[in-house]
Write a protein that holds these residues in place. Structure first.
Motif, PDB file in Angstrom:
ATOM      1  N   ALA A   1      43.059  -5.209  -5.523  1.00  0.00           N
ATOM      2  CA  ALA A   1      42.249  -4.729  -6.652  1.00  0.00           C
ATOM      3  C   ALA A   1      40.824  -5.104  -6.572  1.00  0.00           C
ATOM      4  O   ALA A   1      39.926  -3.973  -6.852  1.00  0.00           O
ATOM      5  CB  ALA A   1      42.805  -5.529  -7.973  1.00  0.00           C
ATOM      6  N   ALA A   2      40.531  -6.149  -5.903  1.00  0.00           N
ATOM      7  CA  ALA A   2      39.061  -6.229  -5.736  1.00  0.00           C
ATOM      8  C   ALA A   2      38.339  -5.313  -4.840  1.00  0.00           C
ATOM      9  O   ALA A   2      37.236  -4.954  -5.027  1.00  0.00           O
ATOM     10  CB  ALA A   2      38.739  -7.755  -5.092  1.00  0.00           C
ATOM     11  N   LEU A   3      38.975  -4.992  -3.708  1.00  0.00           N
ATOM     12  CA  LEU A   3      38.358  -4.025  -2.913  1.00  0.00           C
ATOM     13  C   LEU A   3      38.583  -2.664  -3.590  1.00  0.00           C
ATOM     14  O   LEU A   3      37.555  -1.872  -3.550  1.00  0.00           O
ATOM     15  CB  LEU A   3      39.477  -3.903  -1.624  1.00  0.00           C
ATOM     16  CG  LEU A   3      38.719  -2.979  -0.518  1.00  0.00           C
ATOM     17  CD1 LEU A   3      37.357  -3.412  -0.310  1.00  0.00           C
ATOM     18  CD2 LEU A   3      39.831  -2.944   0.652  1.00  0.00           C
ATOM     19  N   ARG A   4      39.492  -2.343  -4.323  1.00  0.00           N
ATOM     20  CA  ARG A   4      39.376  -1.142  -5.375  1.00  0.00           C
ATOM     21  C   ARG A   4      38.117  -1.076  -5.930  1.00  0.00           C
ATOM     22  O   ARG A   4      37.302   0.137  -6.193  1.00  0.00           O
ATOM     23  CB  ARG A   4      40.671  -0.868  -6.259  1.00  0.00           C
ATOM     24  CG  ARG A   4      41.910  -0.665  -5.183  1.00  0.00           C
ATOM     25  CD  ARG A   4      43.107  -0.046  -6.110  1.00  0.00           C
ATOM     26  NE  ARG A   4      43.288  -0.973  -7.282  1.00  0.00           N
ATOM     27  CZ  ARG A   4      44.388  -1.686  -7.628  1.00  0.00           C
ATOM     28  NH1 ARG A   4      45.265  -1.731  -6.487  1.00  0.00           N
ATOM     29  NH2 ARG A   4      44.428  -2.203  -8.668  1.00  0.00           N
ATOM     30  N   ALA A   5      37.866  -2.234  -6.723  1.00  0.00           N
ATOM     31  CA  ALA A   5      36.496  -2.282  -7.614  1.00  0.00           C
ATOM     32  C   ALA A   5      35.135  -1.819  -6.950  1.00  0.00           C
ATOM     33  O   ALA A   5      34.358  -1.285  -7.176  1.00  0.00           O
ATOM     34  CB  ALA A   5      36.566  -3.623  -8.457  1.00  0.00           C
ATOM     35  N   GLU A   6      35.219  -2.586  -5.638  1.00  0.00           N
ATOM     36  CA  GLU A   6      34.151  -2.542  -4.832  1.00  0.00           C
ATOM     37  C   GLU A   6      33.785  -0.921  -4.282  1.00  0.00           C
ATOM     38  O   GLU A   6      32.722  -0.344  -4.422  1.00  0.00           O
ATOM     39  CB  GLU A   6      34.062  -3.211  -3.554  1.00  0.00           C
ATOM     40  CG  GLU A   6      34.027  -4.828  -3.670  1.00  0.00           C
ATOM     41  CD  GLU A   6      34.562  -5.539  -2.417  1.00  0.00           C
ATOM     42  OE1 GLU A   6      34.191  -4.954  -1.401  1.00  0.00           O
ATOM     43  OE2 GLU A   6      34.676  -6.514  -2.491  1.00  0.00           O
ATOM     44  N   PHE A   7      35.140  -0.366  -4.010  1.00  0.00           N
ATOM     45  CA  PHE A   7      34.887   1.113  -3.584  1.00  0.00           C
ATOM     46  C   PHE A   7      34.469   2.006  -4.918  1.00  0.00           C
ATOM     47  O   PHE A   7      33.516   2.738  -4.635  1.00  0.00           O
ATOM     48  CB  PHE A   7      36.359   1.555  -3.142  1.00  0.00           C
ATOM     49  CG  PHE A   7      36.714   1.354  -1.771  1.00  0.00           C
ATOM     50  CD1 PHE A   7      35.796   1.034  -0.778  1.00  0.00           C
ATOM     51  CD2 PHE A   7      38.033   0.958  -1.575  1.00  0.00           C
ATOM     52  CE1 PHE A   7      36.149   0.674   0.463  1.00  0.00           C
ATOM     53  CE2 PHE A   7      38.496   0.357  -0.232  1.00  0.00           C
ATOM     54  CZ  PHE A   7      37.465   0.266   0.608  1.00  0.00           C
ATOM     55  N   GLN A   8      35.111   1.720  -6.042  1.00  0.00           N
ATOM     56  CA  GLN A   8      34.537   2.236  -7.296  1.00  0.00           C
ATOM     57  C   GLN A   8      33.088   1.989  -7.373  1.00  0.00           C
ATOM     58  O   GLN A   8      32.373   3.403  -7.769  1.00  0.00           O
ATOM     59  CB  GLN A   8      35.281   1.714  -8.350  1.00  0.00           C
ATOM     60  CG  GLN A   8      36.790   2.328  -8.479  1.00  0.00           C
ATOM     61  CD  GLN A   8      37.673   1.846  -9.372  1.00  0.00           C
ATOM     62  OE1 GLN A   8      37.370   0.433  -9.850  1.00  0.00           O
ATOM     63  NE2 GLN A   8      38.476   2.445 -10.042  1.00  0.00           N
TER      64      GLN A   8
ATOM     65  N   GLY B   1      35.149  11.440 -16.426  1.00  0.00           N
ATOM     66  CA  GLY B   1      36.434  12.050 -16.063  1.00  0.00           C
ATOM     67  C   GLY B   1      36.574  12.175 -14.406  1.00  0.00           C
ATOM     68  O   GLY B   1      37.445  12.963 -14.207  1.00  0.00           O
ATOM     69  N   PHE B   2      35.490  11.633 -13.789  1.00  0.00           N
ATOM     70  CA  PHE B   2      35.472  11.675 -12.363  1.00  0.00           C
ATOM     71  C   PHE B   2      36.854  10.995 -11.829  1.00  0.00           C
ATOM     72  O   PHE B   2      37.345   9.982 -12.357  1.00  0.00           O
ATOM     73  CB  PHE B   2      34.359  10.874 -11.946  1.00  0.00           C
ATOM     74  CG  PHE B   2      34.182  11.255 -10.348  1.00  0.00           C
ATOM     75  CD1 PHE B   2      33.441  12.264  -9.760  1.00  0.00           C
ATOM     76  CD2 PHE B   2      34.643  10.108  -9.617  1.00  0.00           C
ATOM     77  CE1 PHE B   2      33.527  12.492  -8.453  1.00  0.00           C
ATOM     78  CE2 PHE B   2      34.610  10.314  -8.226  1.00  0.00           C
ATOM     79  CZ  PHE B   2      33.953  11.387  -7.876  1.00  0.00           C
ATOM     80  N   PRO B   3      37.471  11.663 -10.738  1.00  0.00           N
ATOM     81  CA  PRO B   3      38.812  11.237 -10.256  1.00  0.00           C
ATOM     82  C   PRO B   3      38.447   9.897  -9.252  1.00  0.00           C
ATOM     83  O   PRO B   3      38.805  10.289  -8.113  1.00  0.00           O
ATOM     84  CB  PRO B   3      39.383  12.393  -9.911  1.00  0.00           C
ATOM     85  CG  PRO B   3      38.356  13.137  -9.188  1.00  0.00           C
ATOM     86  CD  PRO B   3      37.166  12.766 -10.356  1.00  0.00           C
ATOM     87  N   LEU B   4      38.062   9.072  -9.758  1.00  0.00           N
ATOM     88  CA  LEU B   4      37.790   7.824  -8.880  1.00  0.00           C
ATOM     89  C   LEU B   4      38.833   7.363  -7.808  1.00  0.00           C
ATOM     90  O   LEU B   4      38.711   7.377  -6.675  1.00  0.00           O
ATOM     91  CB  LEU B   4      37.109   6.496  -9.467  1.00  0.00           C
ATOM     92  CG  LEU B   4      35.602   6.719  -9.997  1.00  0.00           C
ATOM     93  CD1 LEU B   4      35.456   5.416 -11.072  1.00  0.00           C
ATOM     94  CD2 LEU B   4      34.920   6.528  -8.793  1.00  0.00           C
ATOM     95  N   ALA B   5      39.978   7.040  -8.353  1.00  0.00           N
ATOM     96  CA  ALA B   5      41.158   6.640  -7.561  1.00  0.00           C
ATOM     97  C   ALA B   5      41.349   7.690  -6.483  1.00  0.00           C
ATOM     98  O   ALA B   5      41.509   7.361  -5.215  1.00  0.00           O
ATOM     99  CB  ALA B   5      42.282   6.297  -8.144  1.00  0.00           C
ATOM    100  N   THR B   6      41.623   8.839  -6.902  1.00  0.00           N
ATOM    101  CA  THR B   6      42.085   9.855  -5.802  1.00  0.00           C
ATOM    102  C   THR B   6      40.946  10.295  -4.984  1.00  0.00           C
ATOM    103  O   THR B   6      41.198  10.582  -3.816  1.00  0.00           O
ATOM    104  CB  THR B   6      42.638  11.352  -6.640  1.00  0.00           C
ATOM    105  OG1 THR B   6      41.595  11.704  -7.546  1.00  0.00           O
ATOM    106  CG2 THR B   6      43.704  10.992  -7.501  1.00  0.00           C
ATOM    107  N   LYS B   7      39.682  10.320  -5.519  1.00  0.00           N
ATOM    108  CA  LYS B   7      38.758  10.625  -4.477  1.00  0.00           C
ATOM    109  C   LYS B   7      38.354   9.692  -3.433  1.00  0.00           C
ATOM    110  O   LYS B   7      38.112   9.906  -2.328  1.00  0.00           O
ATOM    111  CB  LYS B   7      37.215  10.929  -5.476  1.00  0.00           C
ATOM    112  CG  LYS B   7      36.086  11.254  -4.450  1.00  0.00           C
ATOM    113  CD  LYS B   7      36.452  12.532  -4.149  1.00  0.00           C
ATOM    114  CE  LYS B   7      36.505  13.568  -5.248  1.00  0.00           C
ATOM    115  NZ  LYS B   7      36.619  15.164  -4.861  1.00  0.00           N
ATOM    116  N   ILE B   8      38.657   8.422  -3.898  1.00  0.00           N
ATOM    117  CA  ILE B   8      38.421   7.118  -2.864  1.00  0.00           C
ATOM    118  C   ILE B   8      39.459   7.221  -1.910  1.00  0.00           C
ATOM    119  O   ILE B   8      39.182   7.139  -0.752  1.00  0.00           O
ATOM    120  CB  ILE B   8      38.348   5.823  -3.651  1.00  0.00           C
ATOM    121  CG1 ILE B   8      37.228   5.586  -4.515  1.00  0.00           C
ATOM    122  CG2 ILE B   8      38.460   4.761  -2.615  1.00  0.00           C
ATOM    123  CD1 ILE B   8      36.964   4.414  -5.444  1.00  0.00           C
TER     124      ILE B   8
END
Length: 209
Positions: free
Chosen positions: A166-173, A191-198
């Motif tokens: 989760a911490a790394l996901r937050a950094e990528f976002q 509405g940007f698709p952060l999860a799928t785009k990362i």
């Protein structure tokens, strides 16, 4: 398998230097697409504006616009039905809150607009991504490579995001938002698709290290 910083950085680098894709990672496009979303009312006028985008994203080849339009006319009723049954109830969520079995009928109908022998993920992923980008990840052969069904790719994107701490996901976002806002000064569209785009960028980085 979790994504890591090297993969993400390599994917961003490839996107910025090896393509002519926008440096805002389609941030402005997603706002336009949301405004144009027909919410299941797949009219001729909507299709006339949607078809050129599919063409620009090289989703139709080797079929012609006329070929795909004929199939769109044939299956438009099923598109509307499956949208209201499968997509409308979850349209405000992203891929983290949606299981494939909840939405599978809609990309299944979309795939009929461009039938392929190999059940390629390219066309249905792009068609669905333009309508619900936060739920449906886009598959591009040049970027990600390989061959798989859209179900396989959807579940791979979802499980990879969930496997990433989760911490790394937050950094990528945060990092992706900064990259987007650093080009042209536009704010990150809600509405940007952060999860799928990362995850897509990380997969690109794995293929193009």
């Amino acid at each position: 398998m979790s994504i890591d910083r090297e993969q993400f950085a390599a994917g961003v680098r490839w996107w910025q230097t090896k393509t002519n894709w926008p440096n805002d990672f389609h941030n402005s496009d997603y706002e336009v697409l949301a405004a144009q979303n027909p919410d299941g009312d797949f009219t001729d006028s909507w299709w006339a504006g949607f078809l050129p985008r599919l063409t620009t994203w090289k989703a139709l080849r080797p079929l012609s616009q006329a070929d795909v339009t004929g199939l769109f006319d044939e299956h438009r009723g099923d598109l509307a039905r499956t949208w209201h049954q499968a997509c409308a109830p979850v349209k405000h969520l992203d891929i983290t809150g949606v299981a494939w079995d909840q939405v599978r009928t809609f990309p299944g109908v979309a795939a009929r607009l461009k039938p392929t022998k190999s059940a390629s993920a390219v066309f249905p992923s792009k068609f669905c991504h333009f309508l619900l980008p936060r739920i449906f990840p886009v598959f591009d052969n040049a970027a990600v490579g390989g061959s798989c069904t859209y179900e396989t790719y959807f579940n791979l994107i979802k499980s990879t995001w969930e496997a990433t701490p989760a911490a790394l996901r937050a950094e990528f976002q945060m990092e992706l938002a900064q990259l987007i806002e650093g080009h042209g000064g536009s704010s990150l569209y809600e509405g940007f698709p952060l999860a799928t785009k990362i995850v897509e960028l990380a997969f690109i980085g794995r293929r193009h290290p």
